[in-house]
Design an enzyme around this catalytic site. Structure first.
Site, PDB file in Angstrom:
ATOM      1  CG  ASP A  27      -0.274  -4.977   1.728  1.00 20.46           C
ATOM      2  OD1 ASP A  27      -1.098  -4.173   2.201  1.00 20.46           O
ATOM      3  OD2 ASP A  27       0.954  -4.839   1.897  1.00 20.46           O
TER       4      ASP A  27
ATOM      5  CG  MET B 298      -1.912  -1.113   1.281  1.00 20.51           C
ATOM      6  SD  MET B 298      -2.930  -1.093   2.780  1.00 20.51           S
ATOM      7  CE  MET B 298      -3.956   0.342   2.495  1.00 20.51           C
ATOM      8  CG  HIS B 299       0.259   3.489   2.277  1.00 25.50           C
ATOM      9  ND1 HIS B 299      -1.102   3.737   2.247  1.00 25.50           N
ATOM     10  CD2 HIS B 299       0.476   2.767   3.408  1.00 25.50           C
ATOM     11  CE1 HIS B 299      -1.658   3.201   3.323  1.00 25.50           C
ATOM     12  NE2 HIS B 299      -0.733   2.602   4.033  1.00 25.50           N
TER      13      HIS B 299
END
Length: 498
Positions: free
Chosen positions: A239, A81-82
């Site tokens: 995830d 992520m991110h």
């Protein structure tokens, strides 16, 4: 035989699992890649490494199952992520991706918090922290304006893969929720936030549900792999969302304890109404129209790995933990706080540091080993408690995944500390299984996530809490909850001397 392929794009490796309609994993492959740290606090990666790993994984699996060329019915993704990937007008990567664990953006987080005020929490349901995507965008605007001027596409890691495979520019709600740019409840880009930070909405990808089709493999990719039929690609998910899906966290009362390098305590949320005031993350689920809340311990398995590396380097993990069953709950008065790389939930503190408290001359290695496991689990209970107190959650079952599910004594410890029935998976494939489930739903094998879970997700025998241990741990946990306040000023003062 019909197959779907779940691809998990992690921080240090990419893994693929091939699954048939009976939910059986018939093939696996994975490739590692490095993280670059050009400066202290920086964490970057070349996105082209991910695509190289995807190609190798698919080639490996075709080698195991040549009928994939005619029988592969879907590909989907789970992704870290991110992390921020930026491309120019020619669809070329402008600079290395800035990863989720990059911490250069403390100043930008402060700027975002001051500029957006209550709007950020109201719309995105999360506070500005270094891991999220928006602070990375603001950092590029401020520090690399020449790169910002070239940006035509901004995407998350897994979406770079689908972009390369299909040519289509999309993301899904679960991954978009971790950018701070999504209106989590309305499931649309938050134009008030985009306007505040001068981010053109046309540079952002189209939003889809996780099981929605992105497109088919391009002709170039079909030829490269030798596929004889069109292969649909589905959006996939973040995830943690995919891990929750793969663990069957798709209804009220379900929670998940995931212990990897970091630790996550996650609860299913039917909607976005819970007001956690930024103390927990609230994100869109990979299961359509659902949500999940999540607390994070930054050094969970990392605490155990550090302890082993430092004090028992020659032992295996099994040997290190062999004696903990002989130690009573509470480790005979020894407490460990797992704040060895800062902390996230419930204490957002980059300067707090870990500790052993209560060391006595009779303590031996098994006491310290058990205390480390207890401290990690207490830290995750902090998140459980927030969910119970702030949103009235009640957990009738918690699925344990990752390192915490591999040791019987630790599973019992989780049951006792969480005071809940603990389940672990018969076959744990992590986020990759969730990605494969999304491909199966998208391909029409199942109508819903619940239908897919009936076939794909199975559990071992449940671990029940032991009543006397629950009572003992409740008393010890009340002491553990005082450790942060007791050591905060000391930790900060010590760091100031460096």
């Amino acid at each position: 035989m019909a197959y779907v392929l779940g691809i998990d794009l992690g921080t240090s490796s990419l893994k693929g699992i091939l699954i048939n309609k009976q939910g059986e994993v018939v093939g696996e492959s994975g490739y590692d890649y490095p993280i670059e740290t050009p400066k202290i606090g920086y964490s970057e990666q070349n996105p082209e490494l991910w695509m190289g790993a995807v190609k190798n994984v698919i080639i490996d699996l075709i080698g195991l199952h040549p009928d994939m060329k005619t029988d592969l019915e879907g590909i989907s993704f789970s992704g870290q992520m991110h992390s921020l990937v930026i491309l120019d007008e020619q669809k070329q990567v402008i600079r290395p991706a800035i990863l989720w664990n990059d911490v250069r953006t403390s100043k930008q987080c402060q700027t975002i918090t001051e500029k957006a005020g209550d709007l950020l929490l109201e719309v995105s349901k999360n506070r500005a922290l270094e891991g999220f995507t928006l602070p990375k965008i603001v950092w590029i605007q401020e520090n690399e304006p020449q790169n910002w001027d070239r940006v035509q596409y901004m995407m998350l890691p897994k979406d770079y893969l689908s972009f390369c495979l299909t040519g289509n520019y999309v993301t899904d709600f679960s991954d978009a929720a971790g950018t701070l740019l999504l209106d989590v409840a309305k499931k649309e880009w938050a134009t008030p936030i985009l306007d505040l930070f001068d981010i053109p909405i046309e540079r952002l990808p189209k939003l889809l549900s996780s099981q929605d089709k992105v497109g088919d493999l391009t002709d170039e990719m079909k030829t490269f792999f030798g596929f004889k039929v069109d292969v649909p690609v589905f959006a996939g998910g973040a995830d943690n969302a995919c891990a929750a899906l793969g663990a069957g966290i798709i209804k009220d009362g379900a929670g998940m304890c995931s212990i990897g390098t970091s630790g996550v305590f996650l609860s299913f949320e039917k909607d976005a109404s819970a007001d956690y005031q930024g103390k927990l993350h609230l994100f869109n689920h990979a299961a359509k129209n659902d949500y999940y809340a999540m607390g994070v311990t930054l050094a969970a398995g990392n605490s155990l790995e550090w302890f082993k590396r430092t004090f028992a380097q020659e032992q295996t993990f099994s040997e290190l933990l062999a004696g903990i069953s002989e130690v009573k709950p509470g480790s005979d008065g020894l407490l460990f706080s797992p704040y060895i790389v800062d902390e996230r939930t419930p204490h957002v503190d980059s300067q707090i540091r870990g500790s052993f408290i209560g060391i006595d001359t009779h303590h031996r290695l098994p006491h310290f080993s058990r205390a480390v496991l207890e401290g990690i689990t207490f830290s995750l209970k902090d998140s459980q408690l927030l969910m119970e107190e702030m949103a009235g959650r009640k957990f009738d079952r918690i699925v344990s995944v990752g390192g915490g599910a591999k040791n019987a004594d630790w599973l019992q410890m989780q049951a006792d500390i969480f005071n809940a029935t603990i389940l672990n998976l018969t076959v744990e494939q992590g986020p990759g299984l969730g990605a494969a489930m999304l491909a199966a739903i998208g391909a029409g094998w199942f109508d819903t996530a619940a239908d897919a879970a009936e076939v794909f997700v199975h559990y071992k025998a449940a671990v029940k809490p032991i009543a006397e241990n629950v009572v003992a741990y409740d008393a010890i946990y009340q002491i553990y909850r005082q450790v942060y306040q007791a050591t905060q000023s000391l930790s900060h003062a010590l760091l100031a001397l460096k």
